[in-house]
Design an enzyme around this catalytic site. Structure first.
Site, PDB file in Angstrom:
ATOM      1  N   ASP A  36      76.805  80.824  72.672  1.00  0.00           N
ATOM      2  CA  ASP A  36      75.539  81.417  72.242  1.00  0.00           C
ATOM      3  C   ASP A  36      75.158  80.956  70.837  1.00  0.00           C
ATOM      4  O   ASP A  36      76.027  80.651  70.024  1.00  0.00           O
ATOM      5  CB  ASP A  36      75.663  82.952  72.295  1.00  0.00           C
ATOM      6  CG  ASP A  36      74.304  83.639  72.298  1.00  0.00           C
ATOM      7  OD1 ASP A  36      73.283  82.954  72.503  1.00  0.00           O
ATOM      8  OD2 ASP A  36      74.275  84.866  72.084  1.00  0.00           O
ATOM      9  N   HIS A  53      70.227  72.995  71.662  1.00  0.00           N
ATOM     10  CA  HIS A  53      70.864  72.876  72.978  1.00  0.00           C
ATOM     11  C   HIS A  53      71.561  71.518  73.121  1.00  0.00           C
ATOM     12  O   HIS A  53      72.636  71.414  73.693  1.00  0.00           O
ATOM     13  CB  HIS A  53      69.834  73.054  74.094  1.00  0.00           C
ATOM     14  CG  HIS A  53      69.246  74.441  74.136  1.00  0.00           C
ATOM     15  ND1 HIS A  53      70.020  75.567  74.037  1.00  0.00           N
ATOM     16  CD2 HIS A  53      67.957  74.875  74.255  1.00  0.00           C
ATOM     17  CE1 HIS A  53      69.239  76.641  74.097  1.00  0.00           C
ATOM     18  NE2 HIS A  53      67.986  76.244  74.220  1.00  0.00           N
ATOM     19  N   LEU A 147      92.872  69.728  83.330  1.00  0.00           N
ATOM     20  CA  LEU A 147      92.025  70.880  82.968  1.00  0.00           C
ATOM     21  C   LEU A 147      90.862  71.037  83.952  1.00  0.00           C
ATOM     22  O   LEU A 147      90.205  70.059  84.313  1.00  0.00           O
ATOM     23  CB  LEU A 147      91.460  70.644  81.564  1.00  0.00           C
ATOM     24  CG  LEU A 147      90.429  71.664  81.071  1.00  0.00           C
ATOM     25  CD1 LEU A 147      91.106  72.962  80.659  1.00  0.00           C
ATOM     26  CD2 LEU A 147      89.630  71.105  79.902  1.00  0.00           C
TER      27      LEU A 147
HETATM   28  C1  IPE Z   1      74.181  84.310  77.341  1.00  0.00           C
HETATM   29  O1  IPE Z   1      73.396  84.083  76.218  1.00  0.00           O
HETATM   30  C2  IPE Z   1      73.971  83.229  78.359  1.00  0.00           C
HETATM   31  C3  IPE Z   1      74.519  81.918  78.038  1.00  0.00           C
HETATM   32  C4  IPE Z   1      75.219  81.619  76.974  1.00  0.00           C
HETATM   33  C5  IPE Z   1      74.262  80.888  79.015  1.00  0.00           C
HETATM   34  P1  IPE Z   1      71.947  84.705  76.062  1.00  0.00           P
HETATM   35  O2  IPE Z   1      71.424  84.216  74.760  1.00  0.00           O
HETATM   36  O3  IPE Z   1      71.128  84.410  77.254  1.00  0.00           O
HETATM   37  O4  IPE Z   1      72.243  86.270  76.021  1.00  0.00           O
HETATM   38  P2  IPE Z   1      71.388  87.476  75.439  1.00  0.00           P
HETATM   39  O5  IPE Z   1      70.024  87.376  76.010  1.00  0.00           O
HETATM   40  O6  IPE Z   1      71.370  87.315  73.949  1.00  0.00           O
HETATM   41  O7  IPE Z   1      72.128  88.706  75.858  1.00  0.00           O
HETATM   42  C1  IPE Z   2      72.862  79.578  74.081  1.00  0.00           C
HETATM   43  O1  IPE Z   2      72.013  79.551  72.990  1.00  0.00           O
HETATM   44  C2  IPE Z   2      72.399  78.706  75.220  1.00  0.00           C
HETATM   45  C3  IPE Z   2      71.871  79.458  76.367  1.00  0.00           C
HETATM   46  C4  IPE Z   2      71.748  80.744  76.453  1.00  0.00           C
HETATM   47  C5  IPE Z   2      71.456  78.685  77.502  1.00  0.00           C
HETATM   48  P1  IPE Z   2      70.661  80.380  72.929  1.00  0.00           P
HETATM   49  O2  IPE Z   2      69.572  79.539  73.505  1.00  0.00           O
HETATM   50  O3  IPE Z   2      70.818  81.712  73.553  1.00  0.00           O
HETATM   51  O4  IPE Z   2      70.460  80.511  71.371  1.00  0.00           O
HETATM   52  P2  IPE Z   2      70.013  81.809  70.592  1.00  0.00           P
HETATM   53  O5  IPE Z   2      70.897  82.912  71.018  1.00  0.00           O
HETATM   54  O6  IPE Z   2      68.583  82.047  70.948  1.00  0.00           O
HETATM   55  O7  IPE Z   2      70.203  81.444  69.155  1.00  0.00           O
HETATM   56 MG    MG Z   3      71.344  83.527  72.914  1.00  0.00          MG
END
Ligand code: IPE
Ligand code: IPE
Ligand code: MG
Length: 256
Positions: A36, A53, A147
């Site tokens: 995240d 990303h 792995l």
């Molecule tokens: C969780 O992250 C999903 C992934 C890392 C793929 P999100 O950014 O979607 O989660 P929330 O919305 O903050 O709970």
């Molecule tokens: C994690 O990073 C990737 C996915 C959830 C796909 P985010 O896109 O959720 O990044 P933040 O949380 O908005 O910073």
């Molecule tokens: Mg996120």
């Protein structure tokens, strides 16, 4: 999804590595990561979210390499949740292009490193181009026995449990299963993770402390570890810190 007993697996494996003056002697068998903070990483640098990303994608390879080095058996990476479809379409499109880009860039190295690729999630609902790239990688790595890189793609625990209940209800309806026979293994064996042990260690980056619909059933006795760093800044050294902390956890599974 078959109904069968999981083979016994050790929860952790012995190792012996010196890390920042500490010995790593026990590693988790299965590590799950909620990657995240890509968007915030980009924001802080004045970059568009997709740049975060992209950087996050490259970090997957770095952490997979580190997991391999430490003899971890399985690493499950949360790449796209069933709720991530709520994001603006250009971001969803970009996120669902990344598996293909990741595999175009890194599949040869992953093959060389004996990595086996698997996925969990509602695979059929992914775009054709994503499915094709991932299926190709699964095919190319199916004989590898190093792995396991398990990518959670269009994964959500609640939807997984809905499918599980539907498949069990169907077995009952068809007369192949009596409700009194339903036990925990019936459920575990009807999840996307039917052929994997539960995660021993779950890491979430970016300072958020929630599961966001990830492995709800499977993480009943998982050890949690939270990093304040955003996923693109989550280095091998921080990962090793999580491993060092894990080996000092006392896992009791309800016992004494
Ligand atoms: C969780 O992250 C999903 C992934 C890392 C793929 P999100 O950014 O979607 O989660 P929330 O919305 O903050 O709970
Ligand atoms: C994690 O990073 C990737 C996915 C959830 C796909 P985010 O896109 O959720 O990044 P933040 O949380 O908005 O910073
Ligand atoms: Mg996120």
């Amino acid at each position: 999804m078959g109904i069968f007993q999981l083979p016994f697996r050790k929860k952790s494996k012995k190792t012996n590595v010196e890390l920042s003056n500490k010995s790593l002697t026990l590693v988790p068998d299965h590590v799950a990561i909620i990657m995240d903070g890509n968007g915030r990483w980009a924001n802080e640098r004045g970059l568009p979210r997709f740049a975060g990303h992209k950087e996050g994608m490259d970090n997957v390879k770095r952490i997979v390499k580190a997991a391999n080095k430490h003899n971890i058996s399985i690493i499950t990476m949360y790449a796209f949740s069933t709720e991530n479809w709520k994001r603006p379409k250009p971001e969803v499109d970009y996120l669902l292009k990344l598996p293909k880009e990741f595999l175009n860039t890194y599949l040869p190295e992953l093959i060389e490193e004996n990595v086996q690729i698997k996925t969990i999630g509602a695979f059929n609902l992914l775009p054709e181009h994503t499915k094709k790239a991932v299926q190709h990688a699964i095919e190319k790595t199916k004989a590898n026995d190093g792995l396991i890189l398990n990518i959670a793609l269009n994964y959500g625990s609640r939807s997984e449990l809905v499918h599980s209940v539907q498949s069990i209800a169907n077995s009952v309806k068809e007369g192949n299963l009596d409700p009194s026979q339903i036990d925990e293994s019936t459920i575990a064996n009807s999840l996307y993770t039917y052929d994997l042990p539960d995660p021993d260690l779950l890491i979430r980056t970016s300072g958020e402390m929630r599961l966001s619909n990830f492995l709800l059933w499977q993480s009943a006795y998982t050890e949690f570890w939270f990093a304040k760093e955003y996923w693109p800044s989550f280095t091998e050294e921080i990962f090793e810190q999580a491993l060092l902390d894990y080996q000092n956890r006392k896992r009791r599974f309800g016992g004494l």
